[in-house]
Design a protein around this motif. Structure first.
Motif, PDB file in Angstrom:
ATOM      1  N   PHE A   1       0.874  -1.172   0.000  1.00  0.00           N
ATOM      2  CA  PHE A   1       0.000   0.000   0.000  1.00  0.00           C
ATOM      3  C   PHE A   1       0.912   1.223   0.000  1.00  0.00           C
ATOM      4  O   PHE A   1       1.450   1.622   1.034  1.00  0.00           O
ATOM      5  CB  PHE A   1      -0.914  -0.042   1.230  1.00  0.00           C
ATOM      6  N   TRP A   2       1.108   1.822  -1.163  1.00  0.00           N
ATOM      7  CA  TRP A   2       2.131   2.850  -1.338  1.00  0.00           C
ATOM      8  C   TRP A   2       1.912   4.110  -0.507  1.00  0.00           C
ATOM      9  O   TRP A   2       2.898   4.761  -0.141  1.00  0.00           O
ATOM     10  CB  TRP A   2       2.315   3.194  -2.820  1.00  0.00           C
ATOM     11  N   PRO A   3       0.694   4.530  -0.173  1.00  0.00           N
ATOM     12  CA  PRO A   3       0.583   5.751   0.652  1.00  0.00           C
ATOM     13  C   PRO A   3       1.274   5.638   2.011  1.00  0.00           C
ATOM     14  O   PRO A   3       1.814   6.618   2.520  1.00  0.00           O
ATOM     15  CB  PRO A   3      -0.922   5.939   0.806  1.00  0.00           C
ATOM     16  N   ILE A   4       1.297   4.431   2.586  1.00  0.00           N
ATOM     17  CA  ILE A   4       1.984   4.259   3.864  1.00  0.00           C
ATOM     18  C   ILE A   4       3.487   4.455   3.686  1.00  0.00           C
ATOM     19  O   ILE A   4       4.144   5.114   4.502  1.00  0.00           O
ATOM     20  CB  ILE A   4       1.673   2.877   4.469  1.00  0.00           C
ATOM     21  N   LEU A   5       4.028   3.874   2.602  1.00  0.00           N
ATOM     22  CA  LEU A   5       5.460   4.059   2.328  1.00  0.00           C
ATOM     23  C   LEU A   5       5.793   5.527   2.110  1.00  0.00           C
ATOM     24  O   LEU A   5       6.814   6.023   2.586  1.00  0.00           O
ATOM     25  CB  LEU A   5       5.882   3.243   1.099  1.00  0.00           C
ATOM     26  N   LEU A   6       4.940   6.225   1.384  1.00  0.00           N
ATOM     27  CA  LEU A   6       5.175   7.645   1.126  1.00  0.00           C
ATOM     28  C   LEU A   6       5.132   8.453   2.413  1.00  0.00           C
ATOM     29  O   LEU A   6       6.010   9.299   2.654  1.00  0.00           O
ATOM     30  CB  LEU A   6       4.145   8.177   0.132  1.00  0.00           C
ATOM     31  N   CYS A   7       4.139   8.191   3.275  1.00  0.00           N
ATOM     32  CA  CYS A   7       4.055   8.911   4.556  1.00  0.00           C
ATOM     33  C   CYS A   7       5.268   8.626   5.425  1.00  0.00           C
ATOM     34  O   CYS A   7       5.824   9.540   6.042  1.00  0.00           O
ATOM     35  CB  CYS A   7       2.779   8.534   5.297  1.00  0.00           C
ATOM     36  N   TYR A   8       5.685   7.366   5.466  1.00  0.00           N
ATOM     37  CA  TYR A   8       6.851   7.009   6.279  1.00  0.00           C
ATOM     38  C   TYR A   8       8.099   7.697   5.750  1.00  0.00           C
ATOM     39  O   TYR A   8       8.917   8.205   6.515  1.00  0.00           O
ATOM     40  CB  TYR A   8       7.031   5.491   6.296  1.00  0.00           C
ATOM     41  N   TRP A   9       8.254   7.761   4.420  1.00  0.00           N
ATOM     42  CA  TRP A   9       9.432   8.412   3.844  1.00  0.00           C
ATOM     43  C   TRP A   9       9.409   9.915   4.147  1.00  0.00           C
ATOM     44  O   TRP A   9      10.453  10.500   4.450  1.00  0.00           O
ATOM     45  CB  TRP A   9       9.501   8.181   2.335  1.00  0.00           C
ATOM     46  N   ILE A  10       8.255  10.532   4.068  1.00  0.00           N
ATOM     47  CA  ILE A  10       8.150  11.974   4.363  1.00  0.00           C
ATOM     48  C   ILE A  10       8.521  12.244   5.816  1.00  0.00           C
ATOM     49  O   ILE A  10       9.264  13.192   6.113  1.00  0.00           O
ATOM     50  CB  ILE A  10       6.752  12.514   4.014  1.00  0.00           C
ATOM     51  N   VAL A  11       8.029  11.418   6.738  1.00  0.00           N
ATOM     52  CA  VAL A  11       8.373  11.593   8.157  1.00  0.00           C
ATOM     53  C   VAL A  11       9.873  11.415   8.350  1.00  0.00           C
ATOM     54  O   VAL A  11      10.529  12.203   9.042  1.00  0.00           O
ATOM     55  CB  VAL A  11       7.575  10.604   9.037  1.00  0.00           C
ATOM     56  N   LEU A  12      10.437  10.396   7.727  1.00  0.00           N
ATOM     57  CA  LEU A  12      11.876  10.158   7.816  1.00  0.00           C
ATOM     58  C   LEU A  12      12.670  11.330   7.257  1.00  0.00           C
ATOM     59  O   LEU A  12      13.658  11.772   7.853  1.00  0.00           O
ATOM     60  CB  LEU A  12      12.207   8.870   7.052  1.00  0.00           C
ATOM     61  N   PHE A  13      12.229  11.886   6.132  1.00  0.00           N
ATOM     62  CA  PHE A  13      12.897  13.029   5.509  1.00  0.00           C
ATOM     63  C   PHE A  13      12.848  14.248   6.427  1.00  0.00           C
ATOM     64  O   PHE A  13      13.873  14.919   6.634  1.00  0.00           O
ATOM     65  CB  PHE A  13      12.249  13.344   4.158  1.00  0.00           C
ATOM     66  N   VAL A  14      11.680  14.532   6.978  1.00  0.00           N
ATOM     67  CA  VAL A  14      11.529  15.717   7.836  1.00  0.00           C
ATOM     68  C   VAL A  14      12.398  15.596   9.089  1.00  0.00           C
ATOM     69  O   VAL A  14      13.107  16.538   9.455  1.00  0.00           O
ATOM     70  CB  VAL A  14      10.044  15.947   8.200  1.00  0.00           C
ATOM     71  N   LEU A  15      12.358  14.439   9.731  1.00  0.00           N
ATOM     72  CA  LEU A  15      13.162  14.258  10.943  1.00  0.00           C
ATOM     73  C   LEU A  15      14.662  14.329  10.643  1.00  0.00           C
ATOM     74  O   LEU A  15      15.433  14.935  11.393  1.00  0.00           O
ATOM     75  CB  LEU A  15      12.820  12.931  11.613  1.00  0.00           C
ATOM     76  N   THR A  16      15.080  13.734   9.555  1.00  0.00           N
ATOM     77  CA  THR A  16      16.500  13.745   9.194  1.00  0.00           C
ATOM     78  C   THR A  16      16.962  15.153   8.840  1.00  0.00           C
ATOM     79  O   THR A  16      18.036  15.588   9.274  1.00  0.00           O
ATOM     80  CB  THR A  16      16.756  12.794   8.012  1.00  0.00           C
ATOM     81  N   MET A  17      16.176  15.867   8.055  1.00  0.00           N
ATOM     82  CA  MET A  17      16.565  17.226   7.674  1.00  0.00           C
ATOM     83  C   MET A  17      16.524  18.171   8.871  1.00  0.00           C
ATOM     84  O   MET A  17      17.343  19.081   8.972  1.00  0.00           O
ATOM     85  CB  MET A  17      15.662  17.751   6.553  1.00  0.00           C
ATOM     86  N   LYS A  18      15.594  17.948   9.799  1.00  0.00           N
ATOM     87  CA  LYS A  18      15.554  18.774  11.002  1.00  0.00           C
ATOM     88  C   LYS A  18      16.856  18.604  11.792  1.00  0.00           C
ATOM     89  O   LYS A  18      17.464  19.581  12.217  1.00  0.00           O
ATOM     90  CB  LYS A  18      14.360  18.391  11.869  1.00  0.00           C
ATOM     91  N   ARG A  19      17.277  17.360  11.952  1.00  0.00           N
ATOM     92  CA  ARG A  19      18.525  17.080  12.673  1.00  0.00           C
ATOM     93  C   ARG A  19      19.722  17.688  11.936  1.00  0.00           C
ATOM     94  O   ARG A  19      20.600  18.295  12.555  1.00  0.00           O
ATOM     95  CB  ARG A  19      18.711  15.573  12.821  1.00  0.00           C
ATOM     96  N   GLN A  20      19.731  17.582  10.614  1.00  0.00           N
ATOM     97  CA  GLN A  20      20.837  18.121   9.828  1.00  0.00           C
ATOM     98  C   GLN A  20      20.873  19.649   9.907  1.00  0.00           C
ATOM     99  O   GLN A  20      21.942  20.247  10.051  1.00  0.00           O
ATOM    100  CB  GLN A  20      20.719  17.663   8.371  1.00  0.00           C
ATOM    101  N   ILE A  21      19.728  20.284   9.842  1.00  0.00           N
ATOM    102  CA  ILE A  21      19.666  21.746   9.905  1.00  0.00           C
ATOM    103  C   ILE A  21      20.072  22.232  11.299  1.00  0.00           C
ATOM    104  O   ILE A  21      20.788  23.237  11.426  1.00  0.00           O
ATOM    105  CB  ILE A  21      18.270  22.251   9.500  1.00  0.00           C
ATOM    106  N   MET A  22      19.667  21.521  12.334  1.00  0.00           N
ATOM    107  CA  MET A  22      20.084  21.892  13.695  1.00  0.00           C
ATOM    108  C   MET A  22      21.601  21.769  13.839  1.00  0.00           C
ATOM    109  O   MET A  22      22.237  22.601  14.487  1.00  0.00           O
ATOM    110  CB  MET A  22      19.383  21.013  14.737  1.00  0.00           C
ATOM    111  N   HIS A  23      22.179  20.765  13.218  1.00  0.00           N
ATOM    112  CA  HIS A  23      23.637  20.584  13.236  1.00  0.00           C
ATOM    113  C   HIS A  23      24.310  21.746  12.511  1.00  0.00           C
ATOM    114  O   HIS A  23      25.331  22.277  12.960  1.00  0.00           O
ATOM    115  CB  HIS A  23      23.985  19.249  12.573  1.00  0.00           C
ATOM    116  N   MET A  24      23.730  22.173  11.372  1.00  0.00           N
ATOM    117  CA  MET A  24      24.285  23.287  10.602  1.00  0.00           C
ATOM    118  C   MET A  24      24.210  24.585  11.412  1.00  0.00           C
ATOM    119  O   MET A  24      25.143  25.393  11.378  1.00  0.00           O
ATOM    120  CB  MET A  24      23.528  23.431   9.276  1.00  0.00           C
TER     121      MET A  24
END
Length: 192
Positions: free
Chosen positions: A141-164
């Motif tokens: 069910f691709w919408p679940i994969l898409l939602c999970y990837w978006i959450v992963l992207f947001v959390l990862t970029m938040k951590r990266q931006i805080m590091h920057m």
């Protein structure tokens, strides 16, 4: 027996020669593309569009797309990260310059732009080839994969931006910085 070995060796030689010529030609065009980042990225965008069109028309291969998204996210983290992590450097006793007399250290990426581009392009090509094999078309069910990837992207970029922000580095530079002197004074001696 010796005749059989020589026949096998002669059959391998043209294949090895062709492979070497192909590798040399490929490297030649890869080297020629190095100074043209806009053209390279436009080509990658075209490859990505072809892949997205293929997945859309086939209506499948969502696991391949999810894996591709995770891989691209991993490459993006490497592209945005400094080669020497300031957190680890602080443990060694060395630190970023804090005073004007400290040594200037320019931002050097952990993953250079060219390798970032090349890896993304290869990833899209491999994912495109995988869409021709039904073994990779796992029903999900691709919408679940898409939602999970978006959450992963947001959390990862938040951590990266805080590091920057914490270590005050900017991984992007738009063009070369130019310094302009003061404008020349007018040579006319008239006073209003």
């Amino acid at each position: 027996m010796e005749g059989v070995a020589s026949d096998a060796g002669s059959a391998v030689a043209p294949l090895a020669k062709w492979r070497d010529e192909f590798a040399r030609t490929f490297q030649y065009y890869l080297d020629r593309s190095t100074p043209n980042p806009v053209h390279r990225w436009l080509g990658t965008l075209a490859v990505a569009a072809i892949y997205v069109l293929r997945v859309y028309l086939v209506q499948g291969f969502y696991i391949v797309s999810y894996g591709l998204g995770i891989y691209i996210l991993n490459l993006l983290i490497g592209f945005l990260s400094p080669k020497v992590d300031p957190e680890l450097e602080a443990l060694d006793g060395a630190a970023l310059p804090t005073r004007g007399s400290d040594e200037f250290k320019p931002f050097i990426r952990r993953l250079p732009e060219f390798k970032f581009w090349y890896s993304i392009t290869k990833a899209f090509c491999v994912a495109f080839l995988m869409t021709f094999f039904s073994v990779f078309d796992v029903p999900v069910f691709w919408p679940i994969l898409l939602c999970y990837w978006i959450v992963l992207f947001v959390l990862t970029m938040k951590r990266q931006i805080m590091h920057m922000i914490k270590y005050k580095y900017v991984p992007f530079s738009i063009g070369k910085q130019r310094y302009v002197g003061k404008p020349a004074a007018s040579s006319s001696g008239s006073v209003d």
